[in-house]
Design a protein around this motif. Structure first.
Motif, PDB file in Angstrom:
ATOM      1  N   THR A  90       0.828  -1.131   0.007  1.00  0.00           N
ATOM      2  CA  THR A  90      -0.003  -0.071   0.052  1.00  0.00           C
ATOM      3  C   THR A  90       1.003   1.299  -0.005  1.00  0.00           C
ATOM      4  O   THR A  90       1.837   1.461   0.744  1.00  0.00           O
ATOM      5  CB  THR A  90      -0.887   0.112   1.345  1.00  0.00           C
ATOM      6  OG1 THR A  90      -2.024  -1.180   1.215  1.00  0.00           O
ATOM      7  CG2 THR A  90      -1.612   1.164   1.407  1.00  0.00           C
ATOM      8  N   ALA A  91       0.584   2.284  -0.978  1.00  0.00           N
ATOM      9  CA  ALA A  91       1.399   3.257  -1.216  1.00  0.00           C
ATOM     10  C   ALA A  91       0.830   4.255  -2.242  1.00  0.00           C
ATOM     11  O   ALA A  91      -0.025   3.843  -3.375  1.00  0.00           O
ATOM     12  CB  ALA A  91       2.918   2.835  -1.307  1.00  0.00           C
ATOM     13  N   VAL A  92       1.594   5.406  -2.357  1.00  0.00           N
ATOM     14  CA  VAL A  92       1.268   6.008  -3.774  1.00  0.00           C
ATOM     15  C   VAL A  92       2.380   5.656  -4.521  1.00  0.00           C
ATOM     16  O   VAL A  92       3.525   5.680  -3.940  1.00  0.00           O
ATOM     17  CB  VAL A  92       1.472   7.533  -3.578  1.00  0.00           C
ATOM     18  CG1 VAL A  92       1.191   8.243  -4.586  1.00  0.00           C
ATOM     19  CG2 VAL A  92       0.257   7.996  -2.424  1.00  0.00           C
ATOM     20  N   TYR A  93       1.989   5.500  -5.589  1.00  0.00           N
ATOM     21  CA  TYR A  93       3.147   4.984  -6.824  1.00  0.00           C
ATOM     22  C   TYR A  93       3.382   5.868  -7.637  1.00  0.00           C
ATOM     23  O   TYR A  93       2.492   6.754  -8.318  1.00  0.00           O
ATOM     24  CB  TYR A  93       2.773   3.510  -7.456  1.00  0.00           C
ATOM     25  CG  TYR A  93       2.947   2.440  -6.508  1.00  0.00           C
ATOM     26  CD1 TYR A  93       2.086   2.247  -5.437  1.00  0.00           C
ATOM     27  CD2 TYR A  93       3.890   1.517  -6.886  1.00  0.00           C
ATOM     28  CE1 TYR A  93       2.168   1.119  -4.824  1.00  0.00           C
ATOM     29  CE2 TYR A  93       4.134   0.495  -6.118  1.00  0.00           C
ATOM     30  CZ  TYR A  93       3.186   0.206  -4.972  1.00  0.00           C
ATOM     31  OH  TYR A  93       3.237  -0.976  -4.049  1.00  0.00           O
ATOM     32  N   TYR A  94       4.706   6.272  -7.793  1.00  0.00           N
ATOM     33  CA  TYR A  94       5.132   7.453  -8.648  1.00  0.00           C
ATOM     34  C   TYR A  94       5.752   7.064 -10.017  1.00  0.00           C
ATOM     35  O   TYR A  94       6.863   6.151  -9.754  1.00  0.00           O
ATOM     36  CB  TYR A  94       5.740   8.548  -7.994  1.00  0.00           C
ATOM     37  CG  TYR A  94       5.112   9.311  -6.862  1.00  0.00           C
ATOM     38  CD1 TYR A  94       5.088   8.627  -5.751  1.00  0.00           C
ATOM     39  CD2 TYR A  94       4.484  10.461  -7.066  1.00  0.00           C
ATOM     40  CE1 TYR A  94       4.419   9.215  -4.649  1.00  0.00           C
ATOM     41  CE2 TYR A  94       4.054  10.987  -6.188  1.00  0.00           C
ATOM     42  CZ  TYR A  94       3.815  10.406  -4.851  1.00  0.00           C
ATOM     43  OH  TYR A  94       3.195  11.070  -3.848  1.00  0.00           O
ATOM     44  N   THR A 118      -0.086   7.429  -8.214  1.00  0.00           N
ATOM     45  CA  THR A 118      -1.516   6.892  -8.033  1.00  0.00           C
ATOM     46  C   THR A 118      -1.594   5.847  -6.894  1.00  0.00           C
ATOM     47  O   THR A 118      -0.376   5.304  -6.689  1.00  0.00           O
ATOM     48  CB  THR A 118      -1.699   6.195  -9.484  1.00  0.00           C
ATOM     49  OG1 THR A 118      -3.004   5.659  -9.455  1.00  0.00           O
ATOM     50  CG2 THR A 118      -0.622   5.181  -9.695  1.00  0.00           C
ATOM     51  N   LEU A 119      -2.657   6.154  -6.247  1.00  0.00           N
ATOM     52  CA  LEU A 119      -2.640   5.607  -5.061  1.00  0.00           C
ATOM     53  C   LEU A 119      -3.170   3.816  -4.970  1.00  0.00           C
ATOM     54  O   LEU A 119      -4.072   3.521  -5.872  1.00  0.00           O
ATOM     55  CB  LEU A 119      -3.718   6.008  -3.903  1.00  0.00           C
ATOM     56  CG  LEU A 119      -3.981   5.394  -2.673  1.00  0.00           C
ATOM     57  CD1 LEU A 119      -2.710   5.413  -1.933  1.00  0.00           C
ATOM     58  CD2 LEU A 119      -5.395   6.310  -2.101  1.00  0.00           C
ATOM     59  N   VAL A 120      -2.300   2.939  -4.569  1.00  0.00           N
ATOM     60  CA  VAL A 120      -2.544   1.630  -4.357  1.00  0.00           C
ATOM     61  C   VAL A 120      -2.968   1.366  -3.291  1.00  0.00           C
ATOM     62  O   VAL A 120      -1.944   1.596  -2.154  1.00  0.00           O
ATOM     63  CB  VAL A 120      -1.533   0.745  -5.090  1.00  0.00           C
ATOM     64  CG1 VAL A 120      -1.567  -0.753  -4.865  1.00  0.00           C
ATOM     65  CG2 VAL A 120      -1.443   1.172  -6.546  1.00  0.00           C
ATOM     66  N   THR A 121      -3.961   0.837  -2.783  1.00  0.00           N
ATOM     67  CA  THR A 121      -4.533   0.274  -1.433  1.00  0.00           C
ATOM     68  C   THR A 121      -4.651  -1.269  -1.312  1.00  0.00           C
ATOM     69  O   THR A 121      -5.547  -1.784  -2.029  1.00  0.00           O
ATOM     70  CB  THR A 121      -5.623   0.917  -0.916  1.00  0.00           C
ATOM     71  OG1 THR A 121      -5.429   2.583  -0.947  1.00  0.00           O
ATOM     72  CG2 THR A 121      -6.100   0.626   0.452  1.00  0.00           C
ATOM     73  N   VAL A 122      -4.032  -1.823  -0.779  1.00  0.00           N
ATOM     74  CA  VAL A 122      -4.203  -3.443  -0.652  1.00  0.00           C
ATOM     75  C   VAL A 122      -4.843  -3.842   0.795  1.00  0.00           C
ATOM     76  O   VAL A 122      -4.249  -3.330   1.981  1.00  0.00           O
ATOM     77  CB  VAL A 122      -2.764  -4.171  -0.772  1.00  0.00           C
ATOM     78  CG1 VAL A 122      -3.004  -5.691  -0.804  1.00  0.00           C
ATOM     79  CG2 VAL A 122      -2.182  -3.947  -1.829  1.00  0.00           C
ATOM     80  N   SER A 123      -5.821  -4.423   0.738  1.00  0.00           N
ATOM     81  CA  SER A 123      -6.522  -4.596   2.133  1.00  0.00           C
ATOM     82  C   SER A 123      -6.262  -6.281   2.469  1.00  0.00           C
ATOM     83  O   SER A 123      -6.045  -6.996   1.446  1.00  0.00           O
ATOM     84  CB  SER A 123      -8.172  -4.422   1.735  1.00  0.00           C
ATOM     85  OG  SER A 123      -8.674  -5.153   0.724  1.00  0.00           O
ATOM     86  N   SER A 124      -6.348  -6.389   3.640  1.00  0.00           N
ATOM     87  CA  SER A 124      -6.263  -7.887   4.391  1.00  0.00           C
ATOM     88  C   SER A 124      -7.439  -8.697   4.047  1.00  0.00           C
ATOM     89  O   SER A 124      -8.514  -7.993   3.913  1.00  0.00           O
ATOM     90  CB  SER A 124      -5.624  -7.605   5.513  1.00  0.00           C
ATOM     91  OG  SER A 124      -6.424  -6.999   6.546  1.00  0.00           O
TER      92      SER A 124
END
Length: 124
Positions: A90-94, A118-124
């Motif tokens: 999970t992070a903002v990817y540049y 661009t924001l990537v959010t990984v949920s559990s």
């Protein structure tokens, strides 16, 4: 040069996403494209990089074997295929463009142009 990153979103752990980064403007000298990421409260870190010809690539140890960087020089677009995503991804990817060096670098200081993230959010 302008870089437009896209493809982020919300995904469950174990899932996949593909990020894209399109370069436009004065694109005469493009040597390498890199993907960096910045998690909340952390420094921006290198994830992957590729030469503009596609002949050379390098990955951070934390993503190696799960992420694949590629490039379509004809479309001035780079991609980051992210598989087996983890919560810690999970992070903002540049995306970033190096216009002066022929060697793919993991040092963010060597990159001259940056996309907006661009924001990537990984949920559990």
């Amino acid at each position: 040069v302008q870089l437009q990153a896209s493809g982020g979103g919300l995904v469950q752990a174990g899932g996949s996403l593909r990020l894209s980064c399109a370069a436009s403007g004065r694109t005469l000298r493009m040597y390498a494209m890199g993907w960096f990421r910045q998690a909340p409260g952390k420094e921006r870190e290198f994830a992957a990089g590729i030469s503009w010809s596609g002949g050379s690539s390098t990955y951070a140890s934390s993503v190696k074997g799960r992420f694949t960087i590629s490039i379509n020089s004809a479309k001035n677009t780079a991609y980051l295929q992210m598989n087996s995503l983890k919560v810690e991804d999970t992070a903002v990817y540049y995306c970033a463009l190096d216009t002066s060096r022929a060697v793919v670098s993991s040092n963010r200081a060597t990159y001259d142009y940056w996309g907006q993230g661009t924001l990537v959010t990984v949920s559990s």
